[in-house]
Design an enzyme around this catalytic site. Structure first.
Site, short mmCIF file in Angstrom:
data_model
loop_
_atom_site.label_atom_id
_atom_site.label_comp_id
_atom_site.label_asym_id
_atom_site.label_seq_id
_atom_site.Cartn_x
_atom_site.Cartn_y
_atom_site.Cartn_z
N HIS A 75 -2.89 6.84 3.17
CA HIS A 75 -3.39 5.55 2.71
C HIS A 75 -4.73 5.29 3.38
CE1 HIS A 75 -3.92 1.47 1.67
NE2 HIS A 75 -3.57 0.97 2.83
N ASN A 116 -10.28 -0.25 0.76
CA ASN A 116 -8.81 -0.22 0.68
C ASN A 116 -8.36 -0.80 -0.66
OD1 ASN A 116 -6.08 -0.60 0.88
ND2 ASN A 116 -6.13 -1.61 2.88
N CYS A 161 0.81 -1.22 0.00
CA CYS A 161 0.00 0.00 0.00
C CYS A 161 0.85 1.27 0.00
CB CYS A 161 -0.94 0.00 1.19
SG CYS A 161 -1.89 -1.51 1.34
O1 UT7 Z 1 -3.41 -1.79 3.92
C1 UT7 Z 1 -3.24 -2.50 5.13
C2 UT7 Z 1 -4.37 -3.45 5.29
N1 UT7 Z 1 -4.85 -3.82 6.56
C3 UT7 Z 1 -5.19 -3.01 7.59
O2 UT7 Z 1 -4.96 -1.85 7.63
C4 UT7 Z 1 -5.93 -3.68 8.74
C5 UT7 Z 1 -5.63 -3.07 10.08
N2 UT7 Z 1 -6.54 -3.62 11.09
C6 UT7 Z 1 -7.83 -3.22 11.17
O3 UT7 Z 1 -8.29 -2.37 10.42
C7 UT7 Z 1 -8.67 -3.80 12.28
O4 UT7 Z 1 -7.85 -4.60 13.13
C8 UT7 Z 1 -9.84 -4.67 11.72
C9 UT7 Z 1 -10.88 -3.76 11.09
C10 UT7 Z 1 -9.35 -5.68 10.74
C11 UT7 Z 1 -10.51 -5.38 12.90
O5 UT7 Z 1 -10.95 -4.45 13.87
P1 UT7 Z 1 -10.64 -4.69 15.41
O6 UT7 Z 1 -11.26 -3.57 16.13
O7 UT7 Z 1 -9.16 -4.89 15.55
O8 UT7 Z 1 -11.45 -6.01 15.70
P2 UT7 Z 1 -10.92 -7.41 16.29
O9 UT7 Z 1 -10.12 -8.14 15.29
O10 UT7 Z 1 -10.37 -7.17 17.65
O11 UT7 Z 1 -12.28 -8.17 16.49
C12 UT7 Z 1 -13.26 -7.75 17.46
C13 UT7 Z 1 -14.41 -8.73 17.42
C14 UT7 Z 1 -13.99 -10.18 17.51
O12 UT7 Z 1 -15.00 -10.88 18.23
P3 UT7 Z 1 -14.83 -11.19 19.79
O13 UT7 Z 1 -13.57 -12.01 19.88
O14 UT7 Z 1 -14.70 -9.85 20.46
O15 UT7 Z 1 -16.08 -11.93 20.11
C15 UT7 Z 1 -13.99 -10.65 16.07
O16 UT7 Z 1 -14.21 -12.04 15.95
O17 UT7 Z 1 -15.10 -8.61 16.16
C16 UT7 Z 1 -15.14 -9.88 15.50
N3 UT7 Z 1 -15.02 -9.65 14.05
C17 UT7 Z 1 -16.06 -9.32 13.29
N4 UT7 Z 1 -17.36 -9.16 13.55
C18 UT7 Z 1 -18.16 -8.79 12.54
C19 UT7 Z 1 -13.89 -9.69 13.30
N5 UT7 Z 1 -14.19 -9.38 12.02
C20 UT7 Z 1 -15.53 -9.16 11.99
C21 UT7 Z 1 -16.42 -8.79 10.97
N6 UT7 Z 1 -17.72 -8.60 11.28
N7 UT7 Z 1 -16.01 -8.57 9.71
#
Ligand code: UT7
Length: 312
Positions: free
Chosen positions: A233, A263, A109
Site C-alpha cells: 500500500h 495515497n 486501504c
Molecule cells: O492509508 C493510511 C493513511 N495515512 C497514513 O498512512 C499516515 C501515516 N502518518 C504519516 O504518514 C505521517 O505521520 C505524516 C506524514 C502524516 C506526518 O509526518 P510526521 O513525521 O509524523 O510529522 P508530525 O505529525 O510529527 O509533524 C512534525 C511537524 C509538526 O510541527 P512541530 O510540532 O514539530 O513544530 C507539524 O505541525 O511538522 C508539522 N507539520 C507540517 N509541516 C508542513 C504537519 N503537517 C505538515 C505539513 N507541512 N503538511
C-alpha cells in the site's frame, strides 16, 4: 484442486496533476517537507469512483482477454462510493457489460487485498472469472485546508481479473486482520472529512503490515528471503521502508508509485501491480508479496507465485 491466478491488470489516474508546490499556495506546507516526510511529489485529483473503476477494469479485462459478460462476480473495494446507497459496483458492472453479481467492500486501504483473497475463495467454490477493482475519490472527503491529510490523499483506480486454473494456482498464503481499537486514529464520519492522528497511524501501520506479511508468508511456507517483489500500500515511503526493514526484505524490492500518485487508498495496490507489470518488474515464477493497511485499522497480505502478465 482448483486455484486462481491473475490474468490481466489495469490502472487509471485522473488527468489533473496537483504538485506539492500547488498545495503550498493554499496551506502552510512546502515541497521539501512533503517529499522528505512522505515521498510524495505530486498526485492526481478528479473524476468519480465509478469512472476510475470502469476505466481500470476495461484495461484489465482487455489484457486478460475476458469479455465482461463472462464474469461471475465484480468486487469493488472502495472507501469513497459515489453514493451512500446503492453500492458503486452495480453501476460499474453495468458500464462494463457484466451480467453477474456485484458487491462493494470497504476495508479502507487494505480493501483490494481483501477482495483478492475473497475472489480466490469464490473461485474455490466454483466461480470461473472475477473482477477485483479498487477505486477512490478521496479528494471528495478531504478538507483541502487541512495540511495533515490533504498532502497525502488522491484519486484513481486499479483492477485485476482473477481466473480459475487447474492445480493449486498462484495464491500461496494470505492474511486478513482488523483491530477496531485503533479506528479512532483514522476515520471520516458520515458526510464528514477524513480525520487522522498521523503519528499513531504511522506507528500501527508498520507493525500491522509487517505482522500480516509474516503470517501470509508463514502460511505459504516461505520466508522473507523468498520474496522477489513487494507490492505495498502506498501511503508513505517511510512506512514502506520501515516495514521492509522489519521483514528483512531489501527496500528496492518494493514497487513505488506514491511519488506520482499519492495515497489512493484501495486503489494503490492494484494500480501499483499494473505499474509493475508495465515496467517489466515481474517475471514468471516470482514470489510477490502484496500488503496493505488502512483505517479500521485493517491489514491484508497475500503471497503469490506469479504466472500472470509480465509486460503491459
Ligand atoms: O492509508 C493510511 C493513511 N495515512 C497514513 O498512512 C499516515 C501515516 N502518518 C504519516 O504518514 C505521517 O505521520 C505524516 C506524514 C502524516 C506526518 O509526518 P510526521 O513525521 O509524523 O510529522 P508530525 O505529525 O510529527 O509533524 C512534525 C511537524 C509538526 O510541527 P512541530 O510540532 O514539530 O513544530 C507539524 O505541525 O511538522 C508539522 N507539520 C507540517 N509541516 C508542513 C504537519 N503537517 C505538515 C505539513 N507541512 N503538511
Amino acid at each position: 484442486m482448483r486455484g486462481s491466478r491473475i490474468t490481466g491488470t489495469g490502472g487509471r489516474l485522473p488527468d489533473k496533476v496537483v504538485t506539492n508546490h500547488d498545495l503550498a499556495t493554499r496551506m502552510d506546507t512546502d515541497d521539501e517537507w512533503i517529499r522528505s516526510r512522505t515521498g510524495i511529489e505530486e498526485r492526481r485529483i478528479g473524476g468519480t469512483t465509478t469512472e476510475h473503476a470502469v476505466e481500470a477494469s476495461r484495461l484489465a479485462l482487455e489484457r486478460a482477454g475476458v469479455d465482461a459478460a463472462d464474469l461471475d462476480l465484480v468486487i469493488l473495494a472502495t472507501t469513497t462510493p459515489d453514493r451512500a446507497v446503492p453500492g458503486t459496483s452495480p453501476g460499474v458492472a453495468l458500464a462494463l457489460g457484466a451480467r453477474c453479481g456485484a458487491i462493494d467492500i470497504n476495508a479502507a486501504c487494505s480493501g483490494w487485498v481483501y477482495g483478492l483473497v475473497m475472489a480466490h475463495a469464490m473461485i474455490g467454490s466454483g466461480m470461473e472469472r472475477i473482477l477485483v477493482a479498487g477505486a477512490e475519490t478521496l479528494s471528495r472527503i478531504t478538507d483541502w485546508e487541512d495540511r495533515t491529510t490533504a498532502i497525502l490523499v488522491a484519486d484513481g483506480g486499479g483492477a485485476a481479473v482473477v481466473e480459475a486454473t487447474d492445480g493449486p494456482g498462484d495464491l500461496l498464503g494470505w492474511d486478513l486482520a482488523a483491530d477496531g481499537d485503533t479506528e479512532k486514529y483514522l476515520f471520516a464520519e458520515m458526510g464528514g472529512y477524513l480525520e487522522m492522528n498521523g503519528k499513531e497511524v504511522f506507528r500501527h501501520a508498520v507493525s500491522l503490515m509487517a505482522d500480516s506479511s509474516e503470517r501470509a508468508l508463514a502460511q505459504a511456507g516461505l520466508s522473507a528471503d523468498d520474496v522477489d517483489v513487494v507490492i505495498p500500500h502506498q501511503a508513505n515511503i517511510r512506512i514502506i521502508e520501515a516495514c521492509c526493514k522489519r521483514l528483512g526484505v531489501p527496500p528496492e524490492k518494493a514497487v513505488i508509485t506514491l511519488h506520482f500518485m499519492g495515497n489512493t487508498s484501495a486503489a494503490t495496490v492494484p494500480f501499483t501491480l499494473d505499474h509493475a507489470v508495465a515496467e517489466g518488474r515481474l517475471s514468471d515464477g516470482d514470489v510477490i508479496l502484496f500488503s496493505g493497511f488502512g483505517a479500521g485499522m485493517t491489514a491484508a497480505s497475500a503471497v503469490m507465485r506469479w504466472s500472470g502478465p509480465t509486460t503491459g
